[in-house]
Enzyme design. Structure first.
Site, mmCIF file in Angstrom:
data_model
loop_
_atom_site.group_PDB
_atom_site.id
_atom_site.type_symbol
_atom_site.label_atom_id
_atom_site.label_comp_id
_atom_site.label_asym_id
_atom_site.label_seq_id
_atom_site.Cartn_x
_atom_site.Cartn_y
_atom_site.Cartn_z
ATOM 1 C CG ASP A 45 38.291 40.505 35.719
ATOM 2 O OD1 ASP A 45 37.157 40.363 34.934
ATOM 3 O OD2 ASP A 45 38.577 39.470 36.133
ATOM 4 C CB THR A 66 41.194 37.410 37.926
ATOM 5 O OG1 THR A 66 39.929 37.374 37.347
ATOM 6 C CG2 THR A 66 41.226 38.525 39.067
HETATM 7 C C1 GP9 Z 1 39.138 33.948 41.758
HETATM 8 C C2 GP9 Z 1 38.829 34.982 40.810
HETATM 9 C C3 GP9 Z 1 38.495 34.434 39.413
HETATM 10 O O1 GP9 Z 1 39.422 34.187 42.863
HETATM 11 O O2 GP9 Z 1 39.369 35.874 40.916
HETATM 12 O O3 GP9 Z 1 39.580 34.413 38.495
HETATM 13 P P1 GP9 Z 1 39.311 34.404 36.877
HETATM 14 O O4 GP9 Z 1 38.954 33.039 36.777
HETATM 15 O O5 GP9 Z 1 38.375 35.437 36.642
HETATM 16 O O6 GP9 Z 1 40.623 34.662 36.365
HETATM 17 MN MN MN Z 2 38.363 37.503 36.395
#
Ligand code: GP9
Ligand code: MN
Length: 687
Positions: free
Chosen positions: A481, A306
């Site tokens: 994402d 993310t």
């Molecule tokens: C946590 C969320 C998850 O706040 O944004 O992140 P990811 O595991 O998808 O990188």
């Molecule tokens: Mn994510």
């Protein structure tokens, strides 16, 4: 009986080793109490709870054990001194954490001027009386020694034993790391959240790791020079894509919504299970005649997942080959990110997310990016039933976010990061009204169910936007994402795609994620243009009428005639309209046919490879060397992190003041009345 037992224990404490163990035990107990009462580490499940209990032990043995190498009284007082220094470190972290929900880092201590500015004013308000509890054990120990309840053992302590204890502490540390890593793989390589490191490894280990990282970081930083920008500027000059006049400035001055669809892959669009669409509302949005949709759009993230996506989307800089740039560089580096660019053009800027603010170091990074507000989980009323996995369920999140959105002076730039469609795709029965897929792979099958839930949540939010008129005066950007189903699930992926088996080509194409831009009156359509997350910022800025003449952005406008269709994956592989390269294998993108390149093809492929590698490494150089500190494009003002705070009370205060100064929010336009009665959700938790 009792008294002999008692005196035996006392006798033991009268030995050096006995006293040492007493110090270690008290230290560990106190640390554990502080973990539970002063920090929110979020230990879940047996393993994490266990590690929380034991994680102070190895470092305590190691540091306090230093005293065992010294003899007589000195050894005792050294133990007290080390304990005291350790306790000061804990104390400082308690105080810092209260203000920033994060732990002290070497970078912060080095730039302590900054800390004083933020902390100094109200230090006395921040310190709580109970914080001094960290020194209680030392006080007790000193009293025991002074009043000779425990006697100092002057006999020399064998160096061999001291060495043994140091050795043991290191072994325990490694063992603890092994356990931690089996519970959370990539703990130190992916570096999610400082809370995680403390929860799993402890405060000392966190400090050591952080010192190492800071050292690495500052070494590259100090070697970087202003002239390092030259090659980057030259490269970007040659690779810029002029805006498309058909689109440039068409959405000038409108609000912007960036809706982050967690783990959402392109294949879900129009996908059906048992004859039913998984995401009917997103599908309709995708096909809307005012939505520009891209069906050859790829995520380009690596370990930072993310956070890599966020870095690309809002900075047009790539994430790093390892770890998360937001975690390692987000708090220190200079950025020229979307929120800052828009803030300087009169926008209100806000990020919304239903997880704790420290995850991916957002609370710190967002300041560097110029976000005025960060409405993290601290800003929403919550009940256990409102959360699943990392945080708030999407339906509740969107509704609660709307309550703040209506208060933002317009125009605003609002980023909403959803969460429920995240591995392992957990959702309670009452929210599940969609059939799981039947691949037999337990991690894969519920994916469509949380995606379906996300679709419903989005629909509820969209309805609210329509009712309040925000739909008409906003640009709504949607993107996935990164993948939700990792490459480790080949057989299941094959079934989902209705294929017998899948190869690397299929997996590369499986990295497509949706990208859509909607605005009332925008000339939409589904575009086949190849692109990726790196291209979002220049595309959006052009739509808003902001030229990118001299900015440091590695992507190009997807709507430009000169848009660069070579999509770089973070590992150096790539997809272009012609070739898909995975490792040393090349496929024709259109047919998926593997080729043995002929001479001309070889040359073309080498050219693309060269371009991809150069681009990735130049972007890395910007981040590693913090090069943006040397270069401020015309019309941009350097962000001052001190302008921002996301603490609840202060955030609410700022929002109130902003509304008084600029009564342009939806609520203000509604004569100061809330519009929340227009928000309809069927979230069962809220009934
Ligand atoms: C946590 C969320 C998850 O706040 O944004 O992140 P990811 O595991 O998808 O990188
Ligand atoms: Mn994510």
């Amino acid at each position: 009986m009792m008294s002999t037992k008692k005196s035996r224990i006392l006798n033991f404490f009268n030995t050096r080793l006995g006293f040492f163990f007493l110090v270690v035990i008290l230290f560990c107990v106190k640390t554990y109490i502080i973990y539970q009462t002063k920090f929110t580490l979020g230990a879940k499940g047996g393993m994490q709870q266990f590690l929380l209990v034991v994680n102070p032990i190895p470092a305590a043995l190691l540091t306090l054990g230093i005293a065992l190498y010294f003899s007589g009284r000195l050894s005792y007082w050294l133990m007290m001194l080390i304990d005291f220094l350790e306790s000061i470190w804990i104390f400082a972290n308690i105080v810092y954490y209260r203000e920033f929900s994060d732990f002290l880092s070497m970078g912060i201590i080095k730039g302590s001027g900054k800390v004083q500015n933020n902390l100094g004013k109200s230090l006395m308000e921040i310190i709580h009386f109970t914080d001094f509890f960290v020194f209680l054990d030392i006080l007790i120990l000193i009293l025991l020694l002074v009043f000779k309840v425990i006697r100092i053992d002057a006999k020399p302590f064998k160096k061999r034993y001291a060495l043994l204890i140091s050795g043991l502490s290191l072994i325990l540390m490694v063992g603890e790391y092994g356990l931690a890593n089996s519970d959370r793989s990539g703990l130190l390589t992916r570096t999610f959240d400082n809370n995680y490191i403390v929860k799993y490894l402890g405060l000392n280990e966190y400090a050591a790791f952080n010192a190492y990282q800071t050292h690495k970081e500052s070494a590259t930083r100090s070697h970087a020079k202003a002239s390092d920008m030259d090659s980057i500027l030259k490269y970007l000059k040659n690779n810029r894509a002029a805006a498309n006049p058909e689109y440039f400035g068409k959405e000038k001055g409108k609000n912007v919504f960036i809706i982050h669809l967690e783990s959402f892959q392109q294949f879900l669009i129009n996908y059906k299970v048992d004859g039913k669409e998984v995401t009917p509302h997103l599908n309709a949005f995708y096909k809307n005649k005012h939505t520009l949709s891209f069906d050859n759009f790829y995520h380009q993230v690596a370990q930072g997942k993310t956070s890599d996506a966020e870095m690309m989307l809002e900075n047009s800089l790539y994430g790093l080959p390892q770890g998360s740039a937001m975690v390692t560089y987000g708090g220190q580096n200079t950025f020229q990110a979307a929120p800052a660019i828009l803030d300087q053009r009169g926008y209100t800027t806000a990020a919304f997310h239903g997880d704790v603010p420290s995850f991916w170091n957002r609370d710190s990074t967002y300041k560097s990016w110029g976000y005025q507000y960060f409405f993290s989980s601290q800003y929403y009323k919550t009940k256990p039933s409102y959360n699943v996995g990392y945080g708030m369920k999407d339906k509740i999140f969107f509704r609660d976010a709307a309550n703040y959105i209506q208060q933002l002076p317009q125009p605003f730039y609002a980023k909403l990061i959803t969460l429920t469609n995240h591995y392992p795709y957990l959702l309670d029965k009452q929210n599940t009204d969609f059939p799981a897929t039947k691949t037999g792979d337990k991690t894969v099958d519920p994916y469509v169910q949380t995606a379906h839930y996300l679709d419903q949540a989005f629909a509820e939010f969209l309805n609210y936007l329509k009712k309040t008129g925000l739909y008409k005066n906003s640009v709504i950007v949607l993107y996935g994402d990164h993948y939700g189903i990792s490459n480790n699930h080949r057989p299941a992926i094959a079934q989902l795609l209705h294929k017998k088996s899948i190869n690397s080509y299929d997996l590369a194409q499986f990295q497509k994620v949706p990208f859509m831009i909607h605005a009332a009156g925008l000339k939409g359509g589904i575009r086949q243009t190849y692109g990726g997350e790196i291209d979002v910022l220049p595309t959006l800025l052009h739509l808003l009428g902001i030229k990118d003449n001299n900015t440091i952005q590695f992507g190009t406008d997807l709507l430009s005639k000169q848009h660069d269709q070579r999509v770089a994956f973070r590992d150096g592989d790539f997809v272009t309209p012609k070739y898909t390269k995975v490792g040393s294998t090349v496929y024709l993108t259109r047919s998926g046919k593997e080729i043995t390149p002929n001479a001309t093809q070889k040359k073309q492929i080498a050219n693309i490879q060269n371009h991809v590698t150069t681009e990735l490494s130049l972007s890395d150089r910007v981040i590693y060397g913090d090069l943006l500190r040397f270069y401020t494009p015309k019309g941009f003002q350097k962000v001052n992190r001190k302008d921002f705070t996301y603490q609840y009370a202060k955030g609410m205060d700022n929002l109130k003041k902003a509304q008084e100064e600029h009564p342009t929010s939806i609520e203000a336009k509604n004569n100061g009345k809330s519009t929340m009665d227009l928000y309809k959700t069927d979230a069962p938790e809220l009934k």
